[in-house]
Every structure is written in C-alpha cells, then in structure tokens.
Enzyme design. Structure first.
Site, short mmCIF file in Angstrom:
data_model
loop_
_atom_site.label_atom_id
_atom_site.label_comp_id
_atom_site.label_asym_id
_atom_site.label_seq_id
_atom_site.Cartn_x
_atom_site.Cartn_y
_atom_site.Cartn_z
N HIS A 61 13.16 -4.14 0.92
CA HIS A 61 13.02 -4.06 -0.54
C HIS A 61 13.84 -5.18 -1.19
O HIS A 61 15.02 -5.34 -0.88
CB HIS A 61 13.54 -2.71 -1.05
CG HIS A 61 13.34 -2.53 -2.53
ND1 HIS A 61 12.12 -2.23 -3.09
CD2 HIS A 61 14.22 -2.62 -3.57
CE1 HIS A 61 12.24 -2.13 -4.41
NE2 HIS A 61 13.50 -2.38 -4.72
N GLN A 109 0.83 -1.20 0.00
CA GLN A 109 0.00 0.00 0.00
C GLN A 109 0.87 1.26 0.00
O GLN A 109 2.02 1.22 0.45
CB GLN A 109 -0.93 -0.01 1.22
CG GLN A 109 -1.93 -1.17 1.21
CD GLN A 109 -2.75 -1.21 2.48
OE1 GLN A 109 -2.21 -1.13 3.58
NE2 GLN A 109 -4.05 -1.33 2.34
N PHE A 110 0.32 2.35 -0.49
CA PHE A 110 1.03 3.64 -0.45
C PHE A 110 0.75 4.31 0.88
O PHE A 110 -0.39 4.66 1.20
CB PHE A 110 0.58 4.53 -1.61
CG PHE A 110 1.10 4.07 -2.94
CD1 PHE A 110 2.41 4.35 -3.33
CD2 PHE A 110 0.29 3.35 -3.81
CE1 PHE A 110 2.90 3.92 -4.54
CE2 PHE A 110 0.78 2.91 -5.03
CZ PHE A 110 2.09 3.20 -5.39
N ILE A 111 1.80 4.50 1.68
CA ILE A 111 1.66 5.03 3.03
C ILE A 111 2.00 6.52 3.01
O ILE A 111 3.09 6.90 2.54
CB ILE A 111 2.59 4.29 4.02
CG1 ILE A 111 2.43 2.78 3.86
CG2 ILE A 111 2.30 4.73 5.45
CD1 ILE A 111 1.03 2.26 4.07
N CYS A 161 41.89 -53.21 -3.17
CA CYS A 161 42.44 -52.49 -2.02
C CYS A 161 42.86 -53.42 -0.89
O CYS A 161 43.78 -53.12 -0.14
CB CYS A 161 41.44 -51.47 -1.51
SG CYS A 161 39.82 -52.15 -1.15
N PRO A 174 37.51 -44.63 -6.62
CA PRO A 174 38.64 -45.00 -7.47
C PRO A 174 38.20 -45.78 -8.70
O PRO A 174 37.01 -45.99 -8.94
CB PRO A 174 39.46 -45.88 -6.53
CG PRO A 174 38.42 -46.58 -5.72
CD PRO A 174 37.29 -45.60 -5.53
N ASP A 187 11.58 4.28 -3.26
CA ASP A 187 12.74 3.43 -2.94
C ASP A 187 14.05 4.21 -3.04
O ASP A 187 15.08 3.67 -3.46
CB ASP A 187 12.80 2.20 -3.86
CG ASP A 187 11.52 1.39 -3.83
OD1 ASP A 187 10.83 1.41 -2.80
OD2 ASP A 187 11.21 0.74 -4.85
N PRO A 206 33.28 -39.97 -10.11
CA PRO A 206 33.93 -41.24 -10.42
C PRO A 206 35.37 -40.99 -10.84
O PRO A 206 35.75 -39.85 -11.15
CB PRO A 206 33.09 -41.77 -11.59
CG PRO A 206 32.55 -40.55 -12.25
CD PRO A 206 32.35 -39.53 -11.17
N GLN A 257 38.38 -40.53 -13.16
CA GLN A 257 38.34 -39.95 -14.50
C GLN A 257 38.47 -41.02 -15.58
O GLN A 257 37.87 -40.89 -16.66
CB GLN A 257 39.45 -38.91 -14.65
CG GLN A 257 39.37 -38.12 -15.95
CD GLN A 257 40.31 -36.93 -15.95
OE1 GLN A 257 40.87 -36.57 -14.94
NE2 GLN A 257 40.49 -36.32 -17.11
N GLY A 285 40.61 -35.22 -10.40
CA GLY A 285 40.64 -35.06 -8.96
C GLY A 285 41.15 -33.71 -8.54
O GLY A 285 40.66 -33.10 -7.59
#
Length: 902
Positions: A106, A88-90, A707, A572, A142, A598, A600, A630
């Site tokens: 704003h 609203q415009f105050i 591993c 790996p 503003d 993963p 490369q 990596g």
C-alpha cells in the site's frame, strides 16, 4: 514457499521477477484481462516462464464470490497471497485461504491515507513524509496489521510520478520481497494499526479533481501536483475544461511578464508567460504550471496558450521522410491492435500506456541520437503527424526552448551593459534562498556594494543535491550519448566566448582582477578548458586485462570507466571563473552532475556561468550554483550522503577539515588543491632579463593571489644585489589602479579581510628583521589596494619564509654559488609542494633540479605557464588529485572490473 501473485502493472512484474530470483515458487499469477488486445506486463512475464496466468474480469458479483473463480484459485495450492498494486476486490474466501494468509503493498504510511488514492492524498495534504506499508489483509479497507513500513521525504515539487519512480516503485519492490522473506523465516510481525491519524479520502476521479481557487498558492500547488498525471486537476477556462500539469511553487512571481488570463473563481488573473502559466492563490503567492490539456485530449505547453494554432507544417526532406517511415513502423509495433498507422492515428486513443511512452522515446533515440525527447513531448504530440513534425523540428534545432527567467542586476560598466544574475541556481532555475536571505557582494576597487546575492541555506543545499541526483540517475543527462554531451559542453564554451567581455568585466568588478588579464586568463583559459574537455567526452574508455591465475583459462576481464554521481565543487576567490572551469569541465565531461559553491566574496561569474549553461541546453539539475558561506554550504556538501565526490581548492587548514568530514559522512572521493609556498631558484647563469621579468610575474601575477605564486625566491649570491635592483626598478613602474583601466598593471586585493592580512604579514616580516626594500603598505585610496612589496635578507626560520602570503609580496633569500644540493634542501624544507621553478642556461642543472624539487609542477626558465592539457596538482600538504589534462578525468570517474567466464 508457494506464492500466488495477485496484481498488475510493471510493479507487479518486478515483484514477480524478484520473488522468482529469491527461489520462491509462483504457483499462479492473477491479473487483469487484456486491454485493447494487449496483456498486462505481469501476465506477459509469467507466460514467458510457463507460470499459470488467470485473467478474471471480476472475483465477485453483487458482493458474493464467484465459486468457479475461487475454485480455480484454490487449485493452485498457494501458501501465501502477495498483492502488489492489486486494483480488484478480492473476496475473503481467497484472502484467508492460504496457510500464511495474504499481504498487500500500500503506497502510504498507514493508517494515514487509506484507500486507492493514497499517493495523491499524500501530496494533496502537503505531507513532508511519504512511504509505503506492507500489511496483512483483513476484511476492512487497508486496516489489517502492519508487517513493515518504509518512509521517504516528500520534496516540494514531487508529483505522483516522481515520488513513485524515485521511491515507491524501487523501494516498494524491495519491501515486498523483504516482507515475503520475513514470512518464510517466521519473523514477520503483525502490528495492529492505531486509529489515531487514520484517514480515508475518496478515490480521485476526474469529477472530484476540480480546482477550488479559494486557497493559498501552496494548497493549489499541492492539489495540482497531487492529481498529476491522474486524474488531472482541472478548471473552467474561457468556457472549456482545462487540466493543469507540471506545477511548481514560484519564489517571486511578480517579476514575470506576459498576457493576463481570466479564470473564474481565481483571486486574480493568471499570467501566460514564456515559462508557463502563472497562477495565484488567495495569499497573493504564485505557482507556475508548465502544461495544459484540453477536453479533446490535446496537450500544449502552457506558455503557448495564446498561440494562434500550431506552426505551419514543415516539408520533410528525403532523409526525414525515411525517419518518419521508421517511426511509423515503431508505432505499428507498439500499437499492434491498430491495423494501419495513419497520420491522424492518436497514440493514446489507440491504447498506448505510460510504459509505451518510455519505449517510444527510447526508439527515437536509437534512430536519431540528437533528438532527445521528454515523455511530455509525446503527450503533447499524440497524433502521428504531430509527433513527426515535433521530431523533425527538434532534429533541425527549431523547437522552441523554454525561457529562462532571470532577475538581472544591470550595471553600465566598461562601456557596456552588464546583466548579472544574483539568485541561487537550482534545477535549471534562478531562485531565492530559503527565507529570502541575501548578502552584499563588494567591488574591491572602491568598496561599494555591487548587488544583493542570495545566501544559500542548508535546505537549499539539499534541494540542489536532490536535483543533481535526479538529473544523474533519471534525467536526460545520464541517458545522453557521450558525443552529444560533448557537443553541449562545446556549445557552452562558444556562449562563454560570445560573452567573454561581459564575463571579464564582472570578474574585474567582483574580484578586482585586471580586465586585460581577466579577458586572457580568467575567462580565456576557462573557455579553452571547456573546449578541451568537450573533446574527451566520447574518448573515455576502459581496458581488457588477461587474468592468468584463473582456471579454466576461458576468461575475459575488462574495465569500464563510469561517472561517480553527484559531485560537489568548492572554489576560492582568486580565479572565480577559471577555478570553476578547471573542475566543472572535467566533471561534466565524465558524465557527472555538479553542485558548486563559489567563494562567498566572488559569486557573480559563477552565476553568469549558470545562465550560459542553461542557455547552452544543459538539462535541469546538471549544474547547480549555491553562493553562501563555507561553514554552512561547504560543510553541508562535505557531510551530504548523496554527494559522492568533493573537489576543493583553498587553504590547507580547510582542506583537512573537508577531508575529515568527507570520510566521516560517506567516505566520498576527495581531491584537494591547497596552500603553496613554491620555491623559485635563480642561478647566476640565467638569462637575467627573463629571470627578472618572469620572477616578477611569478609573484605579482594576478596581484599575487595565485596558488602557485613563487612564495620564496632563492637567488645565487653573486647576482643577488643586481637582481633585487632590477626588480625594484620594475616594481616602481607598475601602475596601481582601476582594474578596468587598460593601463593598470596591479588591481585591488580581493577583499578587505585579505588586505588586512597582508598588512599584518609585512609587519611580522619587519619585526623578524627582514629588509623591506619597497612597498609593504595599504594604498590610501578607496578600495582594497596593497603595494607590490619586496623583502630581502629573509632567513629560513622566519614567518614570511614559511607561511604563504597569497599576495603581492616577493620574499628573496640568497644561496651560495655552486651549492645546488643545499639550495634544493632549503627549497624542499616545506610542507607544501604545489609548484616550483628554476632559471638556468645549463640543461643538465635544470633537469637535475627539476628531478629533485618535490612539487607537482616544475617550471624551467618560465613560470605560471599552465595549459589545459597539462595536469596540475600538488604534493604533501598542497593536496592531491589533478586538475586539467587527461589525469583530471580520473578524479571524476570510477573504475569497474567485469570478469566473464566462457
């Protein structure tokens, strides 16, 4: 401080609640009149607290303040006016009245984008930065002095809704409260706005939102997303006004097929595809629109534009009729101004707003947890009859799924047609890397290129992490019932099983895995892992704890296990799919989202997995796959502030670097499965046949790229020569060759650099004086083949006795009969502690040795016998944390303690 709050909406409601929590006195709330008999949320909240609420339809008439309105305002005695999203415009008589004046929220970084449509214009102009401003009100639009500003990145596919929900709403509420706090402390600045860069565009209304097609694809995308959902960008299509929603830029629109749709003024015909409506800019680049709305208010998926009306109505069962009546009651409670809900009742024409959509979606979930709706489902089925039909189809699993666009590389191999995705997978879509960068993935069997794979860049990592974060914090995944999450993961395992031969073939082509082993272990155990963790989803729970030291003694303490958030996974190249499964399954079961890199050199099964995850119904953003280096991708994931956990399998050297980066960045949780030099102790009282067979498997399984491979065999001296002889006999029988040949025992090493390392490793062993019994050379044929190799007379100080080969190289040392403690000392004299093994018929000796071996896994009279229910992980510089078993869930959960006094 006495505050008058002048505003509206959920934003105003949250500001009101937070200001009251801070202890400020709200002397009056000024908001808009009721709409369709329903109060604004701000008014509803204030009325509950007995705060005076004023609902003035206007504050001014013909530019002049209404005296009685101003008088009612002044009677509140406010010392500060706070205006959160005031529409609203105050009048200045109100703005200037309080002792501390008036501050306004704003939604732009003033002075740029002044005016009521600031958020829209931030997106329409393609700004890279957005944010909000708290400023002191003056008599301009503003233009008042700035109190504080906060900025955020604007993502390429942000809409008004996403940027509002992600940043402008939550941070805006905090910023408004902070501004009030600064005023109360006398520390609030007043920074004059510069004129440079100031803009004021018109308010975005429907008439102004017509699309100008003579622009680039990016400009068209910005215009459509900048007007989504209000007021909606539109164009004339086949004689009617059509509004476009859900725009995204498309990396390569030329691959899509579908029916052409002529749009007046467009540079070329649009295409109705299964993914949506493909539009083109005057630069021939493309954008995709997901939803369309017609003049009568009906919204449809853009992919359904040419569909001949809706499907025939389904006849409801008695159970479905009961659900429909429950939902009729829900509609009635939401649309309280409507006397009766008819089949033709329109949800939005009856006064429903966006917050009512959220409530309706949640109400459905409460009554039918398997019916997961999106807000768009309500917008596209706004009459009660359409809504019920849509829900019932979803409950029956008959709703049309969005098509996944995949630009496959197709190969005929292993007597089947193999279809391999090769792009990055981000936010549920296969996309090119930034700049279209690619690299070639190589088939180690013959050294030829399989295909070009997208090579992820840092910006791609950031996009993937942002998608995973949104999916975790706001998406369907985070709201999903754990049991439903388990069903999706189980469905994914089923799809993997349906594609197991294709997955195993891709694994053989990309990593050199022997097909039969890939089928059983690489793929088979991956499927088992997802099924195992699917069962854990609804069994994650905390505990209650008595707290004896607390007074008074009326306390309840309980713990909750919660997901961590966005988890990065770096895997790996030795078991590309299985390492993905070991970590991702537990991560998803715990409720997290994933960005996975993963190796490369072996990205293809991970990308195929991404396709299957999407087809299983995992929501967008939950799984993201980024092939890449990596040094670039892995490092960015380690450093990224929004990644809360990183799981890594690889070398100790890289693990240390990752751990340091994770600590420096944001102290993210880390689990590491690193190098190994696993000892295998073979006593003379063993079952020799089994010891030979399993001893070979402990080294040569998966070409030694394992591993937990036995990095050093300690063989009791009185059986040493016999054991070596038997092993060499068996090694000579091994068939080296094409991994897709069912008779092959030993396939190629994974990649050329690793092959070169193995050759160098053996050369060092020979120089040090170890005895090369057999092998030790590269096989002279196309591809990266290396002979199974056996060394004896290896001394403890030698390089090959200390360093991991990660290849098919058996290292054999003797130990003296009866010297159990001495061989244990030698076995433990390593910084690694991943796995170990012992062969003996003496149960007492077996238990004693397994107790003394300093490793995370001990195998007795077997080797490589891992299982999805058994925890797996190392000690010392082999890392910490567990994969598999219940223990793995804890790697992806955090524990919260809650204490209540009653």
């Amino acid at each position: 401080m006495k505050i008058a709050l002048i505003g509206q909406s959920l934003f105003g409601q949250e500001v009101y609640k937070e200001l009251r929590k801070e202890g400020y006195t709200i002397v009056g709330v000024f908001t808009i009149p009721d709409k369709d008999g329903r109060a604004d949320p701000l008014a509803t909240e204030a009325e509950k607290d007995g705060v005076a609420v004023f609902k003035f339809p206007r504050w001014r008439v013909k530019g002049q303040a209404i005296p009685e309105v101003v008088a009612q305002y002044k009677a509140t005695g406010a010392e500060l006016n706070v205006l959160p999203f005031c529409s609203q415009f105050i009048p200045m008589e109100v703005i200037d009245h309080p002792k501390h004046g008036s501050i306004i929220y704003h939604p732009s970084l003033l002075p740029r984008h002044r005016g009521a449509s600031a958020i829209n214009w931030t997106l329409i102009h393609g700004d890279k930065k957005g944010g909000f401003t708290m400023f002191w009100a003056d008599d301009g639009l503003d233009t008042g002095p700035i109190l504080l500003q906060r900025e955020c990145d604007v993502e390429p596919n942000d809409t008004v809704n996403t940027i509002y929900k992600r940043f402008l709403f939550p941070e805006g509420v905090k910023g408004t409260v902070e501004a009030v706090r600064l005023i109360a402390e006398g520390k609030a600045p007043r920074i004059s706005q510069p004129q440079e860069g100031a803009t004021y565009e018109c308010i975005q209304k429907k008439d102004n939102a017509k699309i100008d097609w003579n622009q680039s694809a990016e400009a068209l995308h910005n215009w459509i997303r900048g007007n989504d959902k209000v007021p909606g960008a539109w164009a004339e299509v086949e004689g009617q006004k059509v509004t476009f929603y859900g725009s995204t830029l498309v990396d390569n629109g030329s691959i899509a097929t579908g029916q052409p749709l002529q749009i007046p003024g467009a540079s070329r015909a649009a295409t109705v595809t299964k993914a949506g409506l493909l539009l083109y800019g005057n630069d021939s680049k493309a954008l995709l629109v997901k939803n369309l709305q017609f003049e009568d208010g009906k919204m449809i998926a853009a992919a359904q534009y040419f569909a001949s009306g809706s499907s025939a109505a389904v006849e409801l069962t008695e159970e479905e009729k009961s659900f429909a009546e429950q939902m009729r009651t829900v509609w009635q409670s939401i649309l309280s101004n409507v006397s009766q809900i008819e089949d033709s009742t329109d949800f939005f024409k009856s006064g429903a707003a966006s917050m009512d959509v959220v409530r309706l979606v949640e109400e459905v979930k409460l009554r039918a947890s398997s019916c997961q709706l999106q807000n768009e489902d309500v917008y596209m089925n706004c009459t009660f009859q359409d809504f019920i039909q849509m829900c019932v189809r979803k409950l029956r699993g008959e709703d049309d799924e969005e098509e996944l666009l995949v630009d496959y590389v197709e190969k005929n191999s292993n007597n089947m047609s193999i279809k391999m995705p090769h792009q990055l997978f981000i936010n549920g879509e296969f996309v090119d890397a930034e700049g279209g960068k690619t690299y070639k993935t190589i088939n180690p069997t013959d050294g030829t290129a399989i295909c070009d794979v997208s090579l992820a860049q840092i910006s791609d990592v950031d996009r993937a992490v942002a998608a995973a974060k949104e999916a975790f914090e706001e998406g369907e995944w985070c709201k999903m019932n754990p049991r439903d999450r388990g069903r999706l993961i189980y469905k994914l395992a089923d799809l993997m099983e349906q594609h197991q031969e294709e997955l195993a073939t891709i694994e053989a082509m990309d990593s050199g895995a022997v097909y039969t082993l890939a089928l059983k272990t690489h793929v088979g155990m991956s499927i088992q892992t997802f099924r195992y963790f699917a069962g854990w989803c609804d069994k994650i729970q905390g505990s209650t704890i008595p707290i004896n030291q607390a007074r008074p003694n009326r306390n309840l303490t309980f713990t909750k296990k919660e997901p961590i958030g966005v988890c990065a996974i770096v895997i790996p190249w030795n078991y590309p799919l299985m390492m993905l499964a070991w970590k991702t399954a537990a991560c998803l079961a715990a409720g997290n989202t994933v960005v996975l890199k993963p190796a490369q050199v072996t990205p293809l099964t991970a990308l195929k997995f991404a396709e299957l995850a999407a087809r299983a119904g995992l929501p967008k953003g939950v799984v993201n796959i980024l092939p890449g280096s990596g040094a670039l991708v892995g490092q960015r994931l380690s450093d990224h502030p929004d990644v809360r956990k990183l799981a890594f399998t690889g070398s100790t050297e890289i693990g240390k670097h990752i751990m340091k980066s994770c600590a420096v960045s944001n102290v993210k949780k880390v689990s590491l499965e690193l190098g190994g030099k696993s000892p295998l102790i073979i006593f003379s009282d063993c079952d020799m046949d089994k010891a030979v067979r399993m001893g070979m498997s402990s080294v040569f399984f998966n070409k030694g790229e394992n591993c937990i491979a036995a990095g050093r065999l300690f063989v009791e001296d009185n059986i040493h020569e016999h054991f070596v002889k038997r092993v060499v006999e068996e090694v000579k029988k091994m068939k080296i060759g094409d991994p897709l040949d069912r008779a092959t025992d030993h396939g190629p090493q994974n990649h050329k650099a690793h092959l070169d390392k193995l050759v160098e490793y053996c050369q060092i062993g020979i120089k040090e004086g170890a005895t090369l019994v057999c092998g030790g050379k590269q096989v002279q044929r196309p591809g990266f083949f290396f002979e199974p190799t056996v060394f004896t007379d290896v001394q403890d100080h030698m390089y090959i006795a200390v360093e991991e080969s990660f290849g098919p190289i058996m290292i054999i040392s003797k130990f003296k009969s009866g010297e159990v403690d001495d061989v244990l000392r030698r076995a433990n004299a390593t910084e690694f502690g991943l796995a170990s093994g012992v062969f003996t018929r003496d149960i007492s000796k077996a238990l004693y040795v397994s107790e003394k071996l300093n490793a995370g896994t001990v195998f007795v009279n077997t080797y490589n016998k891992t299982d999805v229910a058994s925890p797996f992980g190392g000690f010392k510089q082999s890392g910490f944390g567990k994969d598999l078993g219940q223990d793995a869930l804890n790697e992806y959960l955090k524990t919260k303690a809650v204490t209540i006094e009653y």
